[in-house]
Motif scaffolding. Structure first.
Motif, mmCIF file in Angstrom:
data_model
loop_
_atom_site.group_PDB
_atom_site.id
_atom_site.type_symbol
_atom_site.label_atom_id
_atom_site.label_comp_id
_atom_site.label_asym_id
_atom_site.label_seq_id
_atom_site.Cartn_x
_atom_site.Cartn_y
_atom_site.Cartn_z
ATOM 1 N N SER A 69 0.887 -0.924 -0.026
ATOM 2 C CA SER A 69 0.046 0.341 0.244
ATOM 3 C C SER A 69 0.757 1.412 -0.173
ATOM 4 C CB SER A 69 -0.868 -0.295 1.654
ATOM 5 O OG SER A 69 0.270 -0.054 2.732
ATOM 6 N N LEU A 70 0.300 2.227 -0.264
ATOM 7 C CA LEU A 70 0.806 3.466 -0.052
ATOM 8 C C LEU A 70 1.354 3.901 1.461
ATOM 9 C CD1 LEU A 70 -1.144 6.294 -1.703
ATOM 10 C CD2 LEU A 70 0.593 4.380 -2.758
ATOM 11 N N ASN A 71 2.711 4.064 1.539
ATOM 12 C CA ASN A 71 3.218 4.675 2.590
ATOM 13 C C ASN A 71 3.751 6.136 3.076
ATOM 14 O OD1 ASN A 71 5.438 4.563 4.764
ATOM 15 N ND2 ASN A 71 5.177 2.538 5.283
ATOM 16 N N LYS A 90 -0.900 7.058 -9.891
ATOM 17 C CA LYS A 90 -2.112 7.591 -9.217
ATOM 18 C C LYS A 90 -2.828 8.495 -9.443
ATOM 19 C CE LYS A 90 -1.843 3.518 -6.924
ATOM 20 N NZ LYS A 90 -2.825 2.608 -7.435
ATOM 21 N N GLU A 91 -3.768 8.701 -10.455
ATOM 22 C CA GLU A 91 -4.196 10.200 -10.926
ATOM 23 C C GLU A 91 -5.388 10.761 -9.706
ATOM 24 O OE1 GLU A 91 -3.119 11.547 -12.540
ATOM 25 O OE2 GLU A 91 -2.035 10.827 -14.440
ATOM 26 N N ALA A 92 -6.076 9.516 -9.471
ATOM 27 C CA ALA A 92 -6.808 9.795 -8.700
ATOM 28 C C ALA A 92 -6.907 9.570 -6.886
ATOM 29 C CB ALA A 92 -8.704 9.448 -8.426
ATOM 30 N N ASP A 93 -7.804 10.542 -5.892
ATOM 31 C CA ASP A 93 -7.388 10.660 -4.446
ATOM 32 C C ASP A 93 -8.168 9.388 -3.667
ATOM 33 O OD1 ASP A 93 -5.715 12.717 -4.234
ATOM 34 O OD2 ASP A 93 -6.816 14.010 -4.717
ATOM 35 N N LYS A 117 -5.306 6.384 -5.637
ATOM 36 C CA LYS A 117 -4.609 6.301 -3.730
ATOM 37 C C LYS A 117 -5.383 5.935 -2.899
ATOM 38 C CE LYS A 117 -2.550 10.595 -5.654
ATOM 39 N NZ LYS A 117 -2.745 12.201 -5.141
ATOM 40 N N ILE A 118 -6.421 5.747 -2.816
ATOM 41 C CA ILE A 118 -7.576 5.685 -1.972
ATOM 42 C C ILE A 118 -8.361 4.532 -2.158
ATOM 43 C CG2 ILE A 118 -8.406 5.502 0.715
ATOM 44 C CD1 ILE A 118 -6.812 8.006 1.466
ATOM 45 N N LEU A 119 -9.066 3.103 -2.136
ATOM 46 C CA LEU A 119 -9.730 2.480 -1.847
ATOM 47 C C LEU A 119 -10.826 2.164 -0.648
ATOM 48 C CD1 LEU A 119 -12.519 0.882 -3.452
ATOM 49 C CD2 LEU A 119 -11.272 -1.257 -3.281
ATOM 50 N N PHE A 120 -12.254 3.425 -0.678
ATOM 51 C CA PHE A 120 -12.717 3.635 1.017
ATOM 52 C C PHE A 120 -14.007 2.595 0.670
ATOM 53 C CE2 PHE A 120 -16.406 4.589 3.376
ATOM 54 C CZ PHE A 120 -16.100 4.969 4.593
#
Length: 483
Positions: free
Chosen positions: A61-63, A80-83, A235-238
């Protein structure tokens, strides 16, 4: 479609065909792009993006704090274009004042809902709900958002798409069978949630998902290519527990597994559904257990943390979830008017809530999630992230309902300038000091207390607010320039 060759270009006015999506602006399985230059957030295609390294043979994952892993950076890079991308739980809330809340029995509740559904209520009672709240709050903080889910091709679906469009949020459909969505079967219709408010301002909720053993969109068996591309470029999947009302456990797990494969961080908020899943089918229990282990960030209320760990103390419950997690970096425990905790392997941060005149708490938790994502992506200190999340949640509580009524950036900034904290020294004395162990404890306080030791650190609210205001006002100025 070859995912490895897909690329999002930096022009805001590119067509969906140029982006690799099917060319049909109203087909549900395409991506719905905001086309107005006056939308509430900057286009994701105009942002710089983030280079994310991940190894080919294991997920990552992102760190934002670890400077190691240089050998992994040479193996693969994803831009990663979207947040943030939200998974499912897209619904239209129908908010009605009623003399009394629905009866408890399933049969009576179903009859009650069918009576309400007999004719569409006036549009003034409609509002975007579910994960739309997270996306709207995030977009208003300047984040670039995808919503992944299904909406029907009817009045409610078109309403939801219009709201998302006006907020500058990108909708990505999940169904690859374009013929199926024209079916008259109600399983293809937009999910409605009836939000019922009695004279005492108590809330009751019901939707068709409450009366079925199958997810509302059980016909969806796999991720669409568009959905996979959106996860890959975020960058994140919620995901939250209500996503299980719409999608099968297997589909949700496949989205999480794919997110890990492509280096997308996973945020999970089990919500009230967490207890149901914990006591549910074997598939639901396995999916919940995987979500809890594989998420980078977990968000729960103190009651939800207790229900999943059988530990009453919220800090100990959070530390237990952190201990069991294989990838978990943050566990965040929400305490309502008492504030919130953020627990890591090395520290415990606590921020009191802001004092506000509470009008409606619907959407506060969703808004809170958006601010946590902001802090995570901008590498804010943990106590600053909590302070911002508490402020965004409190600003939402000052309005009526969620959706387009969640906190605006202007309201959040004004609330933080006032800086009226609901400090409760007894709470952190009771919960924190008995759990110090070797972890650093960081407390947000309106007044600096002299004599803090190496383990207990008081952070000035004024310092945190000043730093956050600079960050938020920069976002506000950017939004004004682009609107």
């Amino acid at each position: 479609m070859h995912l490895q060759s897909l690329r999002l270009y930096s022009s805001f006015n590119l067509s969906s065909r140029q982006l690799g999506f099917p060319h049909n602006p109203r087909v549900i399985n395409g991506v719905f792009l905001p086309i107005s230059a006056n939308c509430g957030a900057v286009s994701i295609f105009s942002c710089k993006g983030l280079e994310v390294s991940f190894p080919k043979n294991r997920s990552n994952s992102l760190n934002f704090t670890d400077n190691g892993g240089e050998d992994e950076r040479s193996r693969g890079v994803i831009i990663k274009e979207a947040d943030i991308a939200t998974l499912g739980n897209l619904c239209v809330d129908i908010v009605l004042n009623v003399p009394s809340l629905p009866p408890p029995s399933i049969g009576e509740r179903l009859a009650y809902m069918e009576q309400l559904s007999a004719s569409p209520p006036d549009k003034k009672y409609w509002e975007a709900g579910g994960n739309c709240n997270v996306a709207i709050a995030a977009a208003r903080l300047g984040l670039h958002c995808f919503t992944l889910g299904h909406v029907g091709d009817e009045i409610y679906g078109r309403f939801l798409l219009d709201v998302l469009h006006d907020e500058g949020i990108y909708m990505v459909g999940v169904n690859e069978n374009t013929d199926a969505v024209t079916s008259q079967n109600d399983s293809y219709e937009t999910l409605l949630c009836w939000v019922l408010v009695d004279p005492l301002q108590r809330h009751g909720f019901c939707s068709r998902a409450d009366f079925s053993n199958e997810p509302a969109f059980s016909w969806l068996s796999k991720l669409s290519e568009e959905m996979r591309m959106a996860i890959k470029n975020s960058k994140i999947l919620f995901c939250n527990g209500y996503s299980f009302d719409e999608f099968s456990p297997d589909l949700i797990v496949s989205a999480v597994d794919y997110a890990m494969e492509v280096g997308t961080s996973i945020f999970f908020d089990p919500g009230p559904r967490g207890k149901t899943l914990y006591n549910g089918t074997s598939e639901q229990r396995r999916a919940l257990e995987r979500m809890l282990r594989m998420s980078d960030v977990l968000l729960l209320t103190s009651d939800e943390a207790e229900s999943l760990t059988s530990i009453e103390n919220p800090i100990l419950a959070g530390r237990e979830l952190l201990r069991k997690g294989e990838r978990t970096k943050w566990v965040i425990v929400k305490m309502g008017a008492k504030g919130s905790f953020l627990i890591t392997m090395s520290s415990i941060s606590y921020a009191p809530a802001f004092k506000v005149n509470v009008i409606d708490t619907v959407g506060c938790g969703d808004s809170f999630v958006a601010a946590i994502a902001f802090g995570f992506l901008h590498n804010l200190p943990t106590v600053s992230t909590l302070a911002l999340a508490n402020a965004v949640g409190a600003a939402t509580a000052m309005g009526c309902g969620a959706g387009r009524n969640v906190a605006t950036l202007e309201n959040v900034i004004e609330l933080m300038r006032v800086s009226n904290l609901n400090e409760d020294n007894g709470l952190w004395n009771e919960l924190l000091l008995e759990n110090l162990d070797s972890a650093e404890v960081i407390l947000l306080s309106k007044t600096i207390i002299n004599g803090s030791n190496d383990q207990l650190k008081h952070v000035s609210l004024q310092k945190v607010v000043n730093e956050l205001l600079l960050k938020l006002e920069a976002v506000w100025e950017k939004k004004m320039v682009t609107s």
